[in-house]
Design a protein around this motif. Sequence first.
Motif, PDB file in Angstrom:
ATOM      1  N   ARG A  56       0.835  -1.203   0.000  1.00 27.11           N
ATOM      2  CA  ARG A  56       0.000   0.000   0.000  1.00 27.11           C
ATOM      3  C   ARG A  56       0.876   1.262   0.000  1.00 27.11           C
ATOM      4  N   ARG A  60       1.329   4.199  -3.029  1.00 27.08           N
ATOM      5  CA  ARG A  60       1.186   5.652  -2.815  1.00 27.08           C
ATOM      6  C   ARG A  60       2.419   6.393  -3.339  1.00 27.08           C
ATOM      7  N   ALA A  69      -2.762   8.477  -2.998  1.00 30.45           N
ATOM      8  CA  ALA A  69      -3.690   8.136  -1.922  1.00 30.45           C
ATOM      9  C   ALA A  69      -4.976   7.547  -2.484  1.00 30.45           C
ATOM     10  N   ALA A  70      -5.479   8.136  -3.576  1.00 29.80           N
ATOM     11  CA  ALA A  70      -6.713   7.622  -4.178  1.00 29.80           C
ATOM     12  C   ALA A  70      -6.506   6.225  -4.754  1.00 29.80           C
ATOM     13  N   ASP A  73      -6.320   3.797  -1.832  1.00 37.38           N
ATOM     14  CA  ASP A  73      -7.648   3.584  -1.253  1.00 37.38           C
ATOM     15  C   ASP A  73      -8.508   2.715  -2.155  1.00 37.38           C
ATOM     16  N   ASP A  74      -8.389   2.896  -3.472  1.00 36.78           N
ATOM     17  CA  ASP A  74      -9.174   2.100  -4.409  1.00 36.78           C
ATOM     18  C   ASP A  74      -8.818   0.622  -4.323  1.00 36.78           C
ATOM     19  N   ALA A  78     -10.425   1.934   2.124  1.00 32.39           N
ATOM     20  CA  ALA A  78     -10.325   3.191   2.857  1.00 32.39           C
ATOM     21  C   ALA A  78     -11.049   3.041   4.180  1.00 32.39           C
ATOM     22  N   ARG A  79     -10.570   3.749   5.171  1.00 33.58           N
ATOM     23  CA  ARG A  79     -11.216   3.715   6.480  1.00 33.58           C
ATOM     24  C   ARG A  79     -12.602   4.328   6.389  1.00 33.58           C
ATOM     25  N   GLN A  86     -14.680   1.922   2.305  1.00 34.74           N
ATOM     26  CA  GLN A  86     -14.515   1.073   1.137  1.00 34.74           C
ATOM     27  C   GLN A  86     -13.696  -0.138   1.541  1.00 34.74           C
ATOM     28  N   SER A  88     -11.339  -3.433   1.071  1.00 36.44           N
ATOM     29  CA  SER A  88     -10.163  -3.698   0.253  1.00 36.44           C
ATOM     30  C   SER A  88     -10.511  -4.682  -0.863  1.00 36.44           C
TER      31      SER A  88
END
Length: 198
Positions: A56, A60, A69-70, A73-74, A78-79, A86, A88
């Motif tokens: 991860r 980034r 970051a996006a 997260d994808d 995302a927390r 979202q 994982s």
Amino acid sequence: MRPQHPFLDLWRLVLEAKTPLSIANGRADLVDDVLLTTTPAGLPYIPATALAGVLRHALREQEGEGTGAAAADDLFGARASQDTGQASRFECSHAHIHDARNRVVSDLLAEVSPDEPILGPLVNQLPVKRQRVRINAHGAAADTGHFERSVVPAGHRFSVELRIWSDSPEVAQRAQAQLQALLSSPALRVGGLTRSGL
């Protein structure tokens, strides 16, 4: 099966430690300052959370400040913030060590013979240690700053399974390219003290 992500990419990889490897379990005992993460049988392994976290972070960095970051997260989730969150799309197994015949030893309670040339010394002898010294503000060794860190010697192999779920072939292809770039990056490091020869 995930109905919202019907496309699955499955990667089965063998990782080989090019340098000594140290993944701490967060505990110490009366003998060792930093203990390895091990199975109940005493075999070192690489936790799935360690691999996922490293990948991860690497994604980034690879994608850059704006989109990194996006992208992370994808793929990695995302927390949850208030009502959103979202899951994982990335799943990872623990990385289990290989024996002298290059077979994966994934049984957590597997007994290891002292005569096994690869795993026997890891389980039945004192661990290999890397000595470290805490440095003070003047760049010299601190008076009481000596400690030891247990390591797995270089050359040991581990097997891991990675899975990526996607909702379309295009998303799957993009995730494949991202993961391939991450895994082939010479900057990818797992474990502790990666800037100190581990």
